[in-house]
Design a protein around this motif. Structure first.
Motif, PDB file in Angstrom:
ATOM      1  N   ILE A  29     100.735   3.077 -59.966  1.00 22.45           N
ATOM      2  CA  ILE A  29     102.161   3.278 -60.189  1.00 22.45           C
ATOM      3  C   ILE A  29     102.862   3.134 -58.840  1.00 22.45           C
ATOM      4  O   ILE A  29     102.440   3.715 -57.845  1.00 22.45           O
ATOM      5  CB  ILE A  29     102.457   4.664 -60.794  1.00 22.45           C
ATOM      6  N   VAL A  31     106.853   2.804 -56.729  1.00 28.18           N
ATOM      7  CA  VAL A  31     108.284   3.061 -56.774  1.00 28.18           C
ATOM      8  C   VAL A  31     108.963   2.109 -55.810  1.00 28.18           C
ATOM      9  O   VAL A  31     108.603   2.032 -54.634  1.00 28.18           O
ATOM     10  CB  VAL A  31     108.621   4.516 -56.389  1.00 28.18           C
ATOM     11  N   ARG A  36     112.873   0.726 -59.446  1.00 28.24           N
ATOM     12  CA  ARG A  36     112.413   2.020 -59.942  1.00 28.24           C
ATOM     13  C   ARG A  36     110.890   2.091 -60.066  1.00 28.24           C
ATOM     14  O   ARG A  36     110.175   1.396 -59.381  1.00 28.24           O
ATOM     15  CB  ARG A  36     113.117   2.355 -61.257  1.00 28.24           C
ATOM     16  N   ARG A  37     110.405   2.947 -60.974  1.00 30.02           N
ATOM     17  CA  ARG A  37     108.957   3.123 -61.154  1.00 30.02           C
ATOM     18  C   ARG A  37     108.411   2.065 -62.095  1.00 30.02           C
ATOM     19  O   ARG A  37     108.994   1.809 -63.147  1.00 30.02           O
ATOM     20  CB  ARG A  37     108.654   4.506 -61.752  1.00 30.02           C
ATOM     21  N   PHE A  38     107.283   1.508 -61.707  1.00 29.47           N
ATOM     22  CA  PHE A  38     106.582   0.573 -62.584  1.00 29.47           C
ATOM     23  C   PHE A  38     105.108   0.634 -62.241  1.00 29.47           C
ATOM     24  O   PHE A  38     104.714   1.064 -61.165  1.00 29.47           O
ATOM     25  CB  PHE A  38     107.125  -0.855 -62.455  1.00 29.47           C
ATOM     26  N   ARG A  66     114.390  -3.800 -65.175  1.00 32.46           N
ATOM     27  CA  ARG A  66     114.722  -2.686 -64.280  1.00 32.46           C
ATOM     28  C   ARG A  66     115.677  -1.667 -64.869  1.00 32.46           C
ATOM     29  O   ARG A  66     115.758  -0.549 -64.381  1.00 32.46           O
ATOM     30  CB  ARG A  66     115.211  -3.185 -62.940  1.00 32.46           C
ATOM     31  N   GLN A  70     112.110   3.597 -69.919  1.00 32.23           N
ATOM     32  CA  GLN A  70     110.691   3.936 -69.965  1.00 32.23           C
ATOM     33  C   GLN A  70     109.924   3.205 -68.871  1.00 32.23           C
ATOM     34  O   GLN A  70     110.103   2.007 -68.661  1.00 32.23           O
ATOM     35  CB  GLN A  70     110.117   3.558 -71.329  1.00 32.23           C
ATOM     36  N   GLU A  71     109.082   3.940 -68.159  1.00 30.94           N
ATOM     37  CA  GLU A  71     108.226   3.336 -67.141  1.00 30.94           C
ATOM     38  C   GLU A  71     107.281   2.347 -67.815  1.00 30.94           C
ATOM     39  O   GLU A  71     106.731   2.627 -68.872  1.00 30.94           O
ATOM     40  CB  GLU A  71     107.412   4.435 -66.464  1.00 30.94           C
ATOM     41  N   ARG A  72     107.106   1.212 -67.222  1.00 29.92           N
ATOM     42  CA  ARG A  72     106.294   0.147 -67.813  1.00 29.92           C
ATOM     43  C   ARG A  72     105.096  -0.139 -66.928  1.00 29.92           C
ATOM     44  O   ARG A  72     105.228  -0.187 -65.714  1.00 29.92           O
ATOM     45  CB  ARG A  72     107.170  -1.095 -67.951  1.00 29.92           C
TER      46      ARG A  72
END
Length: 84
Positions: A29, A31, A36-38, A66, A70-72
């Motif tokens: 994961i 950032v 953002r977070r992915f 982006r 939901q984080e992918r």
């Protein structure tokens, strides 16, 4: 920009420094200040580091996604699928 085969230090979409946060099994994961977070699977990371074509594809996917809440986690399947 040469990368270790197991991680990324810069966002493939914008070039910003990435913060590696968690490891979930084979996935990492990250950032990015812009994207953002992915997450990326280990196979996807190796593909991105080994071929600029895949780096471009994941960059386009990160740009496209982006604003998704939901984080992918992206896998090798995402690198080989058509971008919609």
């Amino acid at each position: 920009m040469q990368e270790n085969n197991q991680t990324l230090s810069h966002c493939p979409a914008c070039g910003e420094n990435l913060e590696a946060q968690l490891i979930h099994g084979d996935s990492r994961i990250f950032v990015c200040p812009t994207h953002r977070r992915f997450g990326l699977s280990g196979t996807a990371i190796a593909m991105i580091n080994g071929n600029d074509h895949y780096r471009e594809i994941i960059g386009r996917r990160l740009d496209r996604d982006r604003n998704i809440e939901q984080e992918r986690v992206y896998t090798s399947d995402d690198l080989n699928a058509p971008i919609s």
